[in-house]
Design a protein around this motif. Structure first.
Motif, short mmCIF file in Angstrom:
data_model
loop_
_atom_site.label_atom_id
_atom_site.label_comp_id
_atom_site.label_asym_id
_atom_site.label_seq_id
_atom_site.Cartn_x
_atom_site.Cartn_y
_atom_site.Cartn_z
N HIS A 4 0.83 -1.21 0.00
CA HIS A 4 0.00 0.00 0.00
C HIS A 4 0.86 1.26 0.00
CE1 HIS A 4 -3.61 -2.42 0.76
NE2 HIS A 4 -2.89 -3.08 1.66
N GLN A 5 2.03 1.17 -0.62
CA GLN A 5 2.93 2.32 -0.58
C GLN A 5 2.34 3.55 -1.28
OE1 GLN A 5 6.58 1.54 -2.83
NE2 GLN A 5 5.62 -0.30 -3.68
N GLU A 6 1.46 3.32 -2.28
CA GLU A 6 0.88 4.47 -2.97
C GLU A 6 -0.15 5.19 -2.11
OE1 GLU A 6 -1.68 0.93 -3.70
OE2 GLU A 6 0.48 1.35 -3.78
N ASP A 7 -0.71 4.52 -1.09
CA ASP A 7 -1.70 5.14 -0.21
C ASP A 7 -1.09 5.74 1.05
OD1 ASP A 7 -3.96 4.38 -1.81
OD2 ASP A 7 -3.73 2.33 -1.05
N LEU A 8 0.18 5.47 1.29
CA LEU A 8 0.82 5.88 2.53
C LEU A 8 1.73 7.08 2.30
CD1 LEU A 8 1.84 2.34 3.86
CD2 LEU A 8 -0.09 3.74 4.64
N GLY A 9 1.59 8.08 3.16
CA GLY A 9 2.48 9.22 3.14
C GLY A 9 3.60 9.04 4.15
N GLN A 10 4.43 10.08 4.31
CA GLN A 10 5.55 9.99 5.23
C GLN A 10 5.11 9.76 6.68
OE1 GLN A 10 8.26 13.30 5.05
NE2 GLN A 10 9.51 12.56 6.76
N PRO A 11 4.07 10.47 7.19
CA PRO A 11 3.66 10.22 8.58
C PRO A 11 3.21 8.77 8.81
CG PRO A 11 2.71 12.26 7.76
CD PRO A 11 3.30 11.57 6.58
N GLU A 12 2.47 8.22 7.86
CA GLU A 12 1.99 6.84 8.01
C GLU A 12 3.15 5.85 7.95
OE1 GLU A 12 -1.16 9.49 6.87
OE2 GLU A 12 0.68 9.00 5.79
N ASN A 13 4.11 6.10 7.06
CA ASN A 13 5.29 5.25 6.99
C ASN A 13 6.08 5.28 8.29
OD1 ASN A 13 5.66 3.92 4.30
ND2 ASN A 13 5.39 6.02 3.56
N GLU A 14 6.19 6.45 8.88
CA GLU A 14 6.93 6.57 10.15
C GLU A 14 6.23 5.80 11.26
OE1 GLU A 14 7.39 10.70 10.93
OE2 GLU A 14 8.99 10.99 9.44
N LEU A 15 4.91 5.87 11.31
CA LEU A 15 4.17 5.15 12.34
C LEU A 15 4.37 3.64 12.20
CD1 LEU A 15 0.78 7.11 12.41
CD2 LEU A 15 2.50 7.03 14.22
N LEU A 16 4.30 3.15 10.97
CA LEU A 16 4.48 1.71 10.75
C LEU A 16 5.92 1.28 11.06
CD1 LEU A 16 2.36 1.29 7.49
CD2 LEU A 16 1.92 0.17 9.69
N ASN A 17 6.89 2.11 10.67
CA ASN A 17 8.29 1.76 10.95
C ASN A 17 8.59 1.79 12.45
OD1 ASN A 17 9.62 1.13 8.43
ND2 ASN A 17 9.25 3.26 7.83
N GLU A 18 7.97 2.72 13.18
CA GLU A 18 8.15 2.74 14.63
C GLU A 18 7.58 1.48 15.27
OE1 GLU A 18 6.38 6.35 15.92
OE2 GLU A 18 8.07 7.62 15.32
N LEU A 19 6.45 1.01 14.75
CA LEU A 19 5.87 -0.24 15.24
C LEU A 19 6.80 -1.41 14.92
CD1 LEU A 19 3.67 -2.03 16.43
CD2 LEU A 19 2.48 -1.91 14.22
N LYS A 20 7.38 -1.40 13.74
CA LYS A 20 8.30 -2.47 13.34
C LYS A 20 9.52 -2.51 14.26
CE LYS A 20 11.12 -4.00 9.41
NZ LYS A 20 11.51 -3.72 8.01
N ILE A 21 10.04 -1.34 14.62
CA ILE A 21 11.20 -1.29 15.52
C ILE A 21 10.85 -1.89 16.88
CG2 ILE A 21 12.68 0.30 16.83
CD1 ILE A 21 12.63 2.15 14.37
N ALA A 22 9.69 -1.53 17.41
CA ALA A 22 9.29 -2.05 18.71
C ALA A 22 9.14 -3.57 18.67
CB ALA A 22 7.97 -1.41 19.15
N LEU A 23 8.53 -4.09 17.60
CA LEU A 23 8.38 -5.54 17.47
C LEU A 23 9.74 -6.22 17.31
CD1 LEU A 23 5.31 -5.57 15.03
CD2 LEU A 23 5.31 -6.32 17.43
N SER A 24 10.64 -5.58 16.57
CA SER A 24 11.97 -6.16 16.34
C SER A 24 12.78 -6.25 17.63
CB SER A 24 12.74 -5.34 15.31
OG SER A 24 12.06 -5.31 14.06
N MET A 25 12.53 -5.33 18.55
CA MET A 25 13.25 -5.37 19.82
C MET A 25 12.82 -6.55 20.68
SD MET A 25 15.53 -3.01 20.29
CE MET A 25 15.60 -2.78 22.06
N PHE A 26 11.60 -7.01 20.49
CA PHE A 26 11.11 -8.11 21.30
C PHE A 26 11.85 -9.41 20.97
CE2 PHE A 26 8.25 -11.60 22.41
CZ PHE A 26 7.88 -11.26 23.70
N GLY A 27 12.28 -9.57 19.70
CA GLY A 27 12.93 -10.80 19.27
C GLY A 27 14.19 -11.13 20.06
N PRO A 28 15.21 -10.26 20.03
CA PRO A 28 16.42 -10.57 20.80
C PRO A 28 16.18 -10.63 22.31
CG PRO A 28 16.53 -8.36 19.86
CD PRO A 28 15.37 -9.04 19.23
N ALA A 29 15.21 -9.84 22.81
CA ALA A 29 14.90 -9.91 24.23
C ALA A 29 14.36 -11.28 24.60
CB ALA A 29 13.90 -8.82 24.60
#
Length: 347
Positions: free
Chosen positions: A224-249
């Motif tokens: 859905h990259q054509e429907d997403l602007g910079q703010p939406e991309n940032e929100l999704l990437n911040e969620l991805k970072i939080a989920l990625s931190m759970f893995g090594p923990a």
């Protein structure tokens, strides 16, 4: 709030959400998962010992030839328990060696210990930046803080993408975030008050399928990259970072639990091997076909004695089996730290 979605224009076959627990996702029986994972290992050992005792008594009673005449004719007791003495000594030595090998991982020169400490502190510092508070020292609270951050950021994604003019994207985001929030609430509740050393902390962490969630974030960003602007991309990437931190923990907590469990196993087997050897020695030196005459419940008393003694000598092995069953089950379900789904039930 999300605008109303016209579901007639939405492809609802897209696989976005999952169940909140590993058992529901795996579709396996509650009894199987209880035996492999949840049950206290001493309880599992006792259940296995009772099952072996019952099977032994029934088999010896029902199957020919009769036990007592066989004891008079052969050296059954001597052969049986001399073999068990060798097995107990060999098995105990092997398991204690494994325990020592695990402990050796904690030893090393000062430079290695310093590097290990720096890596751990770097991760804690990054976690502190992520959660906004000092990283908890308790393992369950540490994992819970990461789960709570993921939940907060999922709620931010749901709210931030609520006005996107795409019914398909809104439906997928709602399904995904609602699933993630529900899973986070379940896992956070399970982690609340869980004590390390029991399996509760790791079992709750296994219920949080962060890898599938990371994949869904990546898929949303790509599809859905054509429907997403910079703010939406940032929100999704911040969620991805939080989920990625759970893995090594989670992997770190899993490694610590494995070490804890193997050391505990070594201790228990040493404790159990002493009475096992004593019982085997007594059976070998002083018991013969005439030691205990008569019958109880229609079964020869010698059958009860030999069955009980045989079960006691098996306790070290049954302890080993019960602990290793849990360890290998967890290891099989957590082979990949990255978003690779090795089996459907791991989603």
């Amino acid at each position: 709030m999300s605008s109303e979605i016209d579901e007639s224009t939405v492809d609802t076959d897209v696989d976005v959400s999952t169940a909140n627990t590993m058992r529901e996702r795996a579709g396996e029986s509650r009894l199987k998962l209880w035996l492999l994972l949840r049950a206290n290992r001493l309880v599992v050992t006792a259940v296995l010992a009772l099952a072996i005792f019952v099977v032994f008594i029934v088999s010896v009673t029902v199957l020919p030839p009769p036990l007592v005449p066989q004891l008079n004719a052969d050296d059954t007791i001597e052969t049986m328990f001399s073999t068990m003495i060798s097995a107990v000594i060999t098995g105990t030595t092997l398991v204690v060696t494994i325990g020592q090998l695990v402990l050796s991982q904690e030893n090393g020169p000062l430079g290695d210990q310093r590097a290990r400490m720096e890596d751990s502190m770097d991760f804690r510092d990054y976690t502190e930046e992520l959660v906004g508070t000092p990283s908890p020292a308790d393992p369950s609270a540490f994992l819970r803080s990461l789960v709570d951050v993921s939940q907060d950021r999922a709620e931010a994604v749901r709210d931030g993408l609520s006005e996107i003019d795409s019914d398909q994207l809104q439906w997928e985001v709602d399904e995904f975030t609602n699933s993630l929030i529900g899973n986070s609430e379940t896992v956070s509740e399970q982690l609340d008050g869980a004590k390390f050393g029991t399996f509760d902390v790791l079992f709750a962490a296994l219920n949080y399928n962060y890898g599938w969630k990371i994949f869904q974030v990546e898929r949303l960003l790509h599809d859905h990259q054509e429907d997403l602007g910079q703010p939406e991309n940032e929100l999704l990437n911040e969620l991805k970072i939080a989920l990625s931190m759970f893995g090594p923990a989670r992997e770190h907590v899993k490694t610590l639990y494995f070490e804890w469990a193997l050391v505990t196993l070594s201790q228990l087997i040493l404790y159990a091997s002493i009475p096992a050897l004593a019982v085997a020695g007594i059976m070998l030196t002083v018991v013969d076909a005439g030691t205990l005459s008569g019958s109880t419940l229609g079964i020869e008393n010698m059958t009860w004695m030999i069955g009980a003694a045989f079960t006691v000598t098996l306790i070290p092995f049954l302890l080993f089996a019960s602990y290793v069953l849990r360890i290998v089950t967890v290891a099989k379900r957590t082979l990949a730290i990255e978003p690779l789904i090795l089996r459907d039930s791991q989603r």
